[in-house]
Design an enzyme around this catalytic site. Structure first.
Site, PDB file in Angstrom:
ATOM      1  N   TYR A 126     -22.185 111.366  92.841  1.00 11.07           N
ATOM      2  CA  TYR A 126     -22.790 112.327  93.774  1.00 11.07           C
ATOM      3  C   TYR A 126     -24.096 112.872  93.184  1.00 11.07           C
ATOM      4  CZ  TYR A 126     -23.632 116.775  96.093  1.00 11.07           C
ATOM      5  OH  TYR A 126     -24.231 117.827  96.728  1.00 11.07           O
ATOM      6  N   THR A 157     -28.875 119.296  94.284  1.00 12.90           N
ATOM      7  CA  THR A 157     -27.649 119.908  93.750  1.00 12.90           C
ATOM      8  C   THR A 157     -27.746 120.171  92.258  1.00 12.90           C
ATOM      9  OG1 THR A 157     -25.318 119.457  93.286  1.00 12.90           O
ATOM     10  CG2 THR A 157     -26.722 117.550  93.515  1.00 12.90           C
TER      11      THR A 157
HETATM   12  C1  UD1 Z   1     -19.448 120.463  92.769  1.00 14.74           C
HETATM   13  C2  UD1 Z   1     -20.842 120.111  92.368  1.00 14.74           C
HETATM   14  C3  UD1 Z   1     -21.816 120.736  93.335  1.00 14.74           C
HETATM   15  C4  UD1 Z   1     -21.514 120.232  94.698  1.00 14.74           C
HETATM   16  C5  UD1 Z   1     -20.091 120.577  95.049  1.00 14.74           C
HETATM   17  C6  UD1 Z   1     -19.762 119.934  96.382  1.00 14.74           C
HETATM   18  C7  UD1 Z   1     -20.931 119.779  89.990  1.00 14.74           C
HETATM   19  C8  UD1 Z   1     -21.217 120.400  88.686  1.00 14.74           C
HETATM   20  N1  UD1 Z   1     -21.092 120.590  91.041  1.00 14.74           N
HETATM   21  O1  UD1 Z   1     -19.274 121.847  92.575  1.00 14.74           O
HETATM   22  O2  UD1 Z   1     -23.110 120.357  93.002  1.00 14.74           O
HETATM   23  O3  UD1 Z   1     -22.392 120.781  95.613  1.00 14.74           O
HETATM   24  O4  UD1 Z   1     -19.200 120.079  94.082  1.00 14.74           O
HETATM   25  O5  UD1 Z   1     -18.696 119.097  96.334  1.00 14.74           O
HETATM   26  O6  UD1 Z   1     -20.608 118.624  90.083  1.00 14.74           O
HETATM   27  N2  UD1 Z   1     -11.503 124.836  91.506  1.00 14.74           N
HETATM   28  C9  UD1 Z   1     -10.148 125.090  91.337  1.00 14.74           C
HETATM   29  N3  UD1 Z   1      -9.314 124.743  92.367  1.00 14.74           N
HETATM   30  C10 UD1 Z   1      -9.753 124.189  93.533  1.00 14.74           C
HETATM   31  C11 UD1 Z   1     -11.134 123.947  93.695  1.00 14.74           C
HETATM   32  C12 UD1 Z   1     -11.979 124.272  92.647  1.00 14.74           C
HETATM   33  O7  UD1 Z   1      -9.722 125.584  90.311  1.00 14.74           O
HETATM   34  O8  UD1 Z   1      -8.919 123.906  94.416  1.00 14.74           O
HETATM   35  C13 UD1 Z   1     -12.430 125.218  90.419  1.00 14.74           C
HETATM   36  C14 UD1 Z   1     -13.178 124.060  89.804  1.00 14.74           C
HETATM   37  O9  UD1 Z   1     -12.459 123.510  88.740  1.00 14.74           O
HETATM   38  C15 UD1 Z   1     -14.483 124.758  89.373  1.00 14.74           C
HETATM   39  C16 UD1 Z   1     -14.693 125.821  90.447  1.00 14.74           C
HETATM   40  O10 UD1 Z   1     -13.408 126.041  91.011  1.00 14.74           O
HETATM   41  O11 UD1 Z   1     -14.301 125.405  88.136  1.00 14.74           O
HETATM   42  C17 UD1 Z   1     -15.644 125.406  91.543  1.00 14.74           C
HETATM   43  O12 UD1 Z   1     -15.258 124.120  92.050  1.00 14.74           O
HETATM   44  P1  UD1 Z   1     -15.806 123.540  93.440  1.00 14.74           P
HETATM   45  O13 UD1 Z   1     -15.789 124.612  94.454  1.00 14.74           O
HETATM   46  O14 UD1 Z   1     -15.044 122.286  93.715  1.00 14.74           O
HETATM   47  O15 UD1 Z   1     -17.325 123.199  93.160  1.00 14.74           O
HETATM   48  P2  UD1 Z   1     -17.976 122.425  91.913  1.00 14.74           P
HETATM   49  O16 UD1 Z   1     -17.109 121.317  91.444  1.00 14.74           O
HETATM   50  O17 UD1 Z   1     -18.410 123.447  90.915  1.00 14.74           O
END
Ligand code: UD1
Length: 330
Positions: free
Chosen positions: A147, A123
């Protein structure tokens, strides 16, 4: 023309999960003999198409050794893991147990059975919050949550085992995986999903009241978090390319899996809205703890090393395939 199956089998751990099942599908279509080991804690029996499913845990050495022997396994693709960052912060030992200790047991079986090669699901979380929001494979690893640490520790075990004469490996460091099989056979069925594209599809279809945008004051073009979203079909193809590379004698390596450019949360919501034909309801909330402002792959090495060529570098296509699957789920 149907291809002749090879005699040795590939063991795919976690092959009933979102990413693993897309890889299994491509392996089966390529004529490989595949055995899936999955405890179905988060995976789904009907996501496994064309391969035998054994229900069990990768930490179970007796079971794994038996499978290696019975199926003449020479390759392992290891996906089985827990993957939710906030959950890993709340319950770190579960992550070290499930992801790190279970991998250690699996690797012991691999060594004893003289498995030749391993493709490991790693990851981008191993990088933590890299300077400038971009990470190449040479960027120092500095995970900021259990993680990411649990996956990095697994990478270290792979590295050290390979140096000691164990299997050669490719660790693929995934950025943000999204989308589903364009033919609609399998998809992301994860319960209580937290990943942005999936949550946005659920909100668009009224399965949740709204989506929360976590943070609108980041130093990014529109203030929301930026990520490198990669279509699961392209990601799955990288695993087959890694397999070919290892079979051809390639040296062990770690490779980023991303397209090399990012989209903001608002851009993702707009794409999901276009796929849906209506806006995604959202509310703006404070930043989520542990989120880097921006995380984008420097993605040249995987192309150079594996000859990997993505075909779905298109946010609208990602959103359309994700939405099509979400509509199929009740
Ligand atoms: C994280 C991990 C990634 C992992 C994945 C699985 C890090 C840097 N990355 O990805 O390696 O495979 O989780 O759990 O730790 N967001 C919102 N609202 C939501 C959901 C997300 O605004 O309801 C935003 C988050 O703040 C972020 C982006 O969308 O900016 C992506 O988030 P998400 O899809 O949760 O993945 P990561 O946290 O980037």
């Amino acid at each position: 023309m149907t291809k002749q199956p090879r005699s040795s089998a590939i063991l795919v751990t976690g092959g009933a999960g979102y990413i693993g099942s897309h890889v299994v599908l491509q392996l089966v279509e390529a004529g490989e003999r595949v055995v899936v080991l999955d405890d179905l804690s988060t995976g789904f029996r009907d996501a496994v198409i064309g391969a035998e499913l054994v229900v069990g845990n990768v930490g179970d050495r007796g079971l794994v050794s038996r499978l290696f022997h019975e199926h003449d396994v020479d390759t392992v693709m290891h996906f089985a893991a827990r993957t939710i960052v906030p959950e890993s912060v709340a319950d770190p030992l579960r992550y070290y147990g499930n992801n790190t200790c279970a991998t250690r047991n699996l690797l012991e079986c691999c060594r004893d059975a003289k498995v030749k090669q391993i493709v490991f699901s790693s990851t981008a979380a191993v990088y933590g919050t890299p300077e400038g929001g971009r990470a190449s494979e040479d960027t120092p690893t500095a995970p900021i949550n259990p993680y990411g640490s649990s996956k990095l520790m697994s990478e270290w075990m792979l590295r050290d085992l390979a140096a000691a004469g164990g299997p050669r490996y490719v660790a693929l460091r995934y950025f943000n995986v999204a989308g589903c099989d364009p033919e609609g056979r399998i998809g992301q069925s994860t319960k209580n999903a937290t990943l942005l594209v999936k949550v946005a599809c659920e909100a668009a279809l009224g399965k949740r009241r709204h989506l929360s945008i976590f943070g609108t004051d980041y130093d990014t073009p529109d203030g929301t978090g930026v990520r490198d979203y990669i279509h699961v079909v392209d990601l799955a193809r990288a695993h087959l390319d890694a397999l070919k590379y290892l079979r051809n004698g390639g040296v062990s390596t770690r490779l980023n899996c991303g397209y090399g450019h990012g989209y903001s949360v608002r851009e993702v919501l707009a794409a999901v809205g276009r796929a849906h034909g209506g806006a995604v309801p959202f509310v703006e909330e404070p930043r989520r703890e542990g989120d880097p402002p921006s995380l984008v792959a420097v993605a040249a090495r995987i192309r150079a090393t594996l000859g990997w060529t993505p075909h779905h570098d298109d946010l609208d296509f990602i959103a359309r395939t994700a939405m099509a699957w979400e509509r199929k789920l009740d």
